[in-house]
Design an enzyme around this catalytic site. Sequence first.
Site, short mmCIF file in Angstrom:
data_model
loop_
_atom_site.label_atom_id
_atom_site.label_comp_id
_atom_site.label_asym_id
_atom_site.label_seq_id
_atom_site.Cartn_x
_atom_site.Cartn_y
_atom_site.Cartn_z
N SER A 60 8.85 16.29 3.27
CA SER A 60 9.36 17.52 2.68
C SER A 60 9.56 18.54 3.80
CB SER A 60 8.41 18.03 1.59
OG SER A 60 8.97 19.11 0.89
N HIS A 118 12.81 15.93 0.47
CA HIS A 118 13.04 16.90 -0.60
C HIS A 118 14.21 17.82 -0.24
CE1 HIS A 118 8.62 16.57 -2.15
NE2 HIS A 118 9.39 15.59 -2.58
N ASP A 142 3.54 15.67 -3.57
CA ASP A 142 4.41 14.56 -3.98
C ASP A 142 4.18 13.38 -3.05
OD1 ASP A 142 6.37 13.17 -5.38
OD2 ASP A 142 7.98 13.89 -4.08
#
Length: 343
Positions: free
Chosen positions: A12, A39, A130
Amino acid sequence: MARSQIIAIGASAGGVTALRAIVAALPGNFPAPILIVLHVGAYRSELPGLLNTAGSLPAKHAEDGEAVLPGHIYIAPPDRHMVVADGLLRLSRGPKENCARPAIDPLFRSVAEHYGPDAVGVILTGNLNDGALGLFAIKERGGVAIGQDPSDAAYPEMPRSAAEHVALDYCVALAELPERLTKLVDQIEERDGAMSEASPQREGQESKIGYVETFARPLTVTCPDCGGALKKFHVGSIVKFGCHIGHNYTAEAMATAQFQEMEKVMRAAVRFLNERAEFCLQMAEHGGSAENGASSEWHAASRQALDRAYKLRDLVQQDWLTPETTRRYAVDPDGRDQARFLG
């Protein structure tokens, strides 16, 4: 340890720099496919080009239904979850997970299921957590779980969460990752710690990851009036539903009110699609002969929205099964008050 056959990487915030550093240090004859989720949300992604200039392995956005080939890098495109099933990549605009689409967990779960002990999962820099659940699934199926050393990550939350919730096989600095991945796919190497005996798919167990997405059963049914959770009661032979705000329905009244709200929402979606078609058409007319083919893209978007508006309208107007009406049950005009039997 069995020869690793696939690498799945999730990143991310700070991920572009980290991914470029890894790809730059991987050999051109790296034998395993690499699947990457960064992401990016629905925003345009330049990651394939950035990775192609960083290293010698070919990188591209994944396409739905394409085969996974060794020595290639596949990246989840914007606003699409990417999973792998039976050697093919699948893309979808399924529900967001951990507030993200693409999300890391769906990819990792699919890799765990279809590759088992031949999978390697890697969590890099990023915020929140995540990928932790997906990495746990990889580890549970006998795969290799790797996390970037949180102290080495630009944003340590994601790798720290992975380390807290998964028994990592390796927790290494970014600079050490390319060599570690190369060893995992090139050599038969003993894993740190006892690993579970797992197969990509247990005998007699159907695949849970595939192109066709199925709905899980809802945790509850919600109130058509306010959206609050409904609780079911039995009063004698009567079934009643009520929410904590105080809205109450008999079963038949509930069914009618729910159907009316569903139809209202679907017709609203038709309206939004039709308005999108008009908006895109206006943008196309405003753009005229704009460069980069912007006008033609707006025209295409307008046609797509209008086509889907017609399809949804046709769906709404089809006959629906309404068992509640077979009991000749009537509701007040607004569909929300208490109802009465007609006979």
